[in-house]
Design a protein around this motif. Structure first.
Motif, PDB file in Angstrom:
ATOM      1  N   ILE A 197      -0.041  -6.811   7.720  1.00  0.00           N
ATOM      2  CA  ILE A 197      -0.401  -6.300   6.398  1.00  0.00           C
ATOM      3  C   ILE A 197       0.849  -5.957   5.600  1.00  0.00           C
ATOM      4  O   ILE A 197       0.917  -6.204   4.387  1.00  0.00           O
ATOM      5  CB  ILE A 197      -1.311  -5.065   6.521  1.00  0.00           C
ATOM      6  N   SER A 198       1.854  -5.399   6.269  1.00  0.00           N
ATOM      7  CA  SER A 198       3.109  -5.089   5.564  1.00  0.00           C
ATOM      8  C   SER A 198       3.720  -6.356   4.978  1.00  0.00           C
ATOM      9  O   SER A 198       4.228  -6.354   3.854  1.00  0.00           O
ATOM     10  CB  SER A 198       4.095  -4.421   6.523  1.00  0.00           C
ATOM     11  N   GLN A 199       3.679  -7.440   5.745  1.00  0.00           N
ATOM     12  CA  GLN A 199       4.234  -8.693   5.234  1.00  0.00           C
ATOM     13  C   GLN A 199       3.382  -9.236   4.082  1.00  0.00           C
ATOM     14  O   GLN A 199       3.908  -9.829   3.140  1.00  0.00           O
ATOM     15  CB  GLN A 199       4.311  -9.727   6.371  1.00  0.00           C
ATOM     16  N   LEU A 200       2.062  -9.026   4.144  1.00  0.00           N
ATOM     17  CA  LEU A 200       1.210  -9.469   3.040  1.00  0.00           C
ATOM     18  C   LEU A 200       1.484  -8.651   1.773  1.00  0.00           C
ATOM     19  O   LEU A 200       1.379  -9.176   0.653  1.00  0.00           O
ATOM     20  CB  LEU A 200      -0.274  -9.353   3.430  1.00  0.00           C
ATOM     21  N   VAL A 201       1.825  -7.369   1.944  1.00  0.00           N
ATOM     22  CA  VAL A 201       2.219  -6.571   0.778  1.00  0.00           C
ATOM     23  C   VAL A 201       3.488  -7.146   0.158  1.00  0.00           C
ATOM     24  O   VAL A 201       3.624  -7.249  -1.070  1.00  0.00           O
ATOM     25  CB  VAL A 201       2.426  -5.095   1.182  1.00  0.00           C
ATOM     26  N   VAL A 202       4.437  -7.553   1.032  1.00  0.00           N
ATOM     27  CA  VAL A 202       5.655  -8.193   0.535  1.00  0.00           C
ATOM     28  C   VAL A 202       5.301  -9.483  -0.213  1.00  0.00           C
ATOM     29  O   VAL A 202       5.849  -9.774  -1.284  1.00  0.00           O
ATOM     30  CB  VAL A 202       6.614  -8.497   1.705  1.00  0.00           C
ATOM     31  N   LEU A 203       4.364 -10.249   0.361  1.00  0.00           N
ATOM     32  CA  LEU A 203       3.942 -11.501  -0.286  1.00  0.00           C
ATOM     33  C   LEU A 203       3.344 -11.226  -1.670  1.00  0.00           C
ATOM     34  O   LEU A 203       3.614 -11.955  -2.627  1.00  0.00           O
ATOM     35  CB  LEU A 203       2.934 -12.221   0.607  1.00  0.00           C
ATOM     36  N   LEU A 204       2.534 -10.168  -1.757  1.00  0.00           N
ATOM     37  CA  LEU A 204       1.939  -9.815  -3.051  1.00  0.00           C
ATOM     38  C   LEU A 204       3.027  -9.519  -4.086  1.00  0.00           C
ATOM     39  O   LEU A 204       2.961  -9.994  -5.230  1.00  0.00           O
ATOM     40  CB  LEU A 204       1.017  -8.610  -2.873  1.00  0.00           C
ATOM     41  N   ALA A 248      -1.005  -0.172  -7.598  1.00  0.00           N
ATOM     42  CA  ALA A 248      -2.428  -0.007  -7.276  1.00  0.00           C
ATOM     43  C   ALA A 248      -2.886  -1.088  -6.297  1.00  0.00           C
ATOM     44  O   ALA A 248      -3.612  -0.799  -5.334  1.00  0.00           O
ATOM     45  CB  ALA A 248      -3.251  -0.061  -8.565  1.00  0.00           C
ATOM     46  N   LEU A 249      -2.463  -2.336  -6.525  1.00  0.00           N
ATOM     47  CA  LEU A 249      -2.845  -3.422  -5.619  1.00  0.00           C
ATOM     48  C   LEU A 249      -2.292  -3.194  -4.211  1.00  0.00           C
ATOM     49  O   LEU A 249      -2.999  -3.397  -3.213  1.00  0.00           O
ATOM     50  CB  LEU A 249      -2.341  -4.764  -6.177  1.00  0.00           C
ATOM     51  N   CYS A 250      -1.034  -2.775  -4.121  1.00  0.00           N
ATOM     52  CA  CYS A 250      -0.426  -2.533  -2.806  1.00  0.00           C
ATOM     53  C   CYS A 250      -1.111  -1.371  -2.088  1.00  0.00           C
ATOM     54  O   CYS A 250      -1.319  -1.423  -0.863  1.00  0.00           O
ATOM     55  CB  CYS A 250       1.068  -2.261  -2.964  1.00  0.00           C
ATOM     56  N   LEU A 256      -6.916  -0.869   2.908  1.00  0.00           N
ATOM     57  CA  LEU A 256      -7.732  -1.817   3.672  1.00  0.00           C
ATOM     58  C   LEU A 256      -7.164  -2.007   5.077  1.00  0.00           C
ATOM     59  O   LEU A 256      -7.916  -2.052   6.063  1.00  0.00           O
ATOM     60  CB  LEU A 256      -7.784  -3.161   2.941  1.00  0.00           C
ATOM     61  N   ALA A 257      -5.830  -2.090   5.169  1.00  0.00           N
ATOM     62  CA  ALA A 257      -5.197  -2.252   6.484  1.00  0.00           C
ATOM     63  C   ALA A 257      -5.464  -1.050   7.378  1.00  0.00           C
ATOM     64  O   ALA A 257      -5.760  -1.199   8.574  1.00  0.00           O
ATOM     65  CB  ALA A 257      -3.694  -2.462   6.304  1.00  0.00           C
ATOM     66  N   ASN A 258      -5.342   0.157   6.801  1.00  0.00           N
ATOM     67  CA  ASN A 258      -5.594   1.361   7.594  1.00  0.00           C
ATOM     68  C   ASN A 258      -7.042   1.424   8.063  1.00  0.00           C
ATOM     69  O   ASN A 258      -7.331   1.826   9.204  1.00  0.00           O
ATOM     70  CB  ASN A 258      -5.254   2.605   6.774  1.00  0.00           C
ATOM     71  N   ARG A 263     -10.817   0.785  12.694  1.00  0.00           N
ATOM     72  CA  ARG A 263     -11.970   0.127  13.313  1.00  0.00           C
ATOM     73  C   ARG A 263     -11.557  -0.609  14.592  1.00  0.00           C
ATOM     74  O   ARG A 263     -12.280  -0.597  15.592  1.00  0.00           O
ATOM     75  CB  ARG A 263     -12.598  -0.871  12.327  1.00  0.00           C
ATOM     76  N   GLN A 264     -10.379  -1.225  14.551  1.00  0.00           N
ATOM     77  CA  GLN A 264      -9.912  -1.954  15.723  1.00  0.00           C
ATOM     78  C   GLN A 264      -9.636  -1.012  16.893  1.00  0.00           C
ATOM     79  O   GLN A 264      -9.904  -1.331  18.047  1.00  0.00           O
ATOM     80  CB  GLN A 264      -8.641  -2.747  15.383  1.00  0.00           C
TER      81      GLN A 264
END
Length: 286
Positions: A197-204, A248-250, A256-258, A263-264
């Motif tokens: 998820i951290s890498q997806l935040v970077v991608l965003l 806001a998006l990040c 969502l990641a948390n 849940r996992q």
């Protein structure tokens, strides 16, 4: 309690750290206050510089830019995850030639700055007779660069799983491909979810580079609206609005990641890794 890398600080050290923390906080607060004061002094917060937000057409264009950003992010994220899973499996292959090719591709695209990749696809591809639209150049750059990083994340996650997972799968008669795709990669994704998820935040956030290849995302529109003399060239207000939208998006992505991580952890399928992946695992020293 201490170890060779870190000693528990004593009373004097703790006092010194608190003093440094207070001084650091004061310095940061002073810098922020100075920036805000300069913005106020130069009229950046005057009503004239923010009236552009009242126009319906501007609001629609801003929404279109947001959708363009999300489109590039969504497609780039999906393709990067697929790219990462494929080449992580390739780097762990039993065949030396597959490992070699996968390692070369991952290291090659991870070493090239993302902006250069976008420039090559958008400005360099026409020299080969291939003309790519800005959207394709942005998505390809995001996919190859972030997919290479995610390949190392997946590989580190697979290596950190207990060996009993793969041994049990082999004992059931599974082949190498089945063990990798049905057992190891799904568990690696769950165990490495915060890093992914951290890498997806970077991608965003990397989608903002798309404005340099004329992709009409948020920063591109902020630059456009900030250059309009009709509104007093509000480059600072428009940039602040876009920055707030990115934040806001990040935050939504992190929330969502948390949620997924909680849940996992409650799931019966959750597997504790033998050792936490280290920086060297993700950095991927070949």
């Amino acid at each position: 309690m201490s170890n060779v890398l870190f000693d528990i600080p004593g009373p004097k050290a703790r006092t010194r750290y608190r003093v440094f923390a207070v001084l650091g906080t004061l310095v940061v607060a002073a810098v922020i206050a100075y920036i805000i004061w300069r913005f106020i002094d130069s009229g950046q917060f005057s009503a004239r510089r923010w009236e552009w937000l009242q126009y319906a057409q501007v609001q629609r264009d801003l929404l279109d830019a947001l959708l363009a950003t999300l489109q590039a992010f969504a497609l780039g994220a999906v393709l990067a995850l697929v790219f990462g899973a494929i080449f992580a499996a390739g780097r762990l292959s039993d065949h030396a030639w597959i490992r070699g090719i996968s390692t070369g591709i991952v290291e090659f695209f991870r070493a090239i700055p993302l902006l250069i990749l976008m420039f090559l696809f958008y400005y360099g591809a026409p020299a080969l007779g291939i003309s790519l639209p800005p959207f394709a150049a942005v998505v390809l750059g995001l996919t190859l660069y972030n997919g290479s990083v995610l390949a190392e994340v997946f590989r580190a996650g697979i290596l950190a799983l207990p060996k009993g997972q793969s041994e049990a799968a082999y004992a059931l008669g599974m082949r190498k491909t089945q063990v990798m795709t049905l057992v190891l990669i799904p568990q690696a994704v769950r165990s490495m979810l915060p890093t992914i998820i951290s890498q997806l935040v970077v991608l965003l956030k990397d989608t903002a580079l798309g404005f340099l290849v004329t992709y009409p995302e948020l920063l591109y529109y902020a630059r456009y609206i900030g250059s309009q003399g009709t509104f007093g060239r509000p480059i600072v207000p428009s940039t602040l609005v876009v920055a707030a939208m990115y934040i806001a998006l990040c935050l939504l992505l992190t929330a969502l990641a948390n949620y997924i991580e909680r849940r996992q952890r409650r799931s019966k399928k959750h597997v504790e890794v033998e050792r936490p992946p280290t920086t060297e695992d993700v950095v991927g020293v070949a």
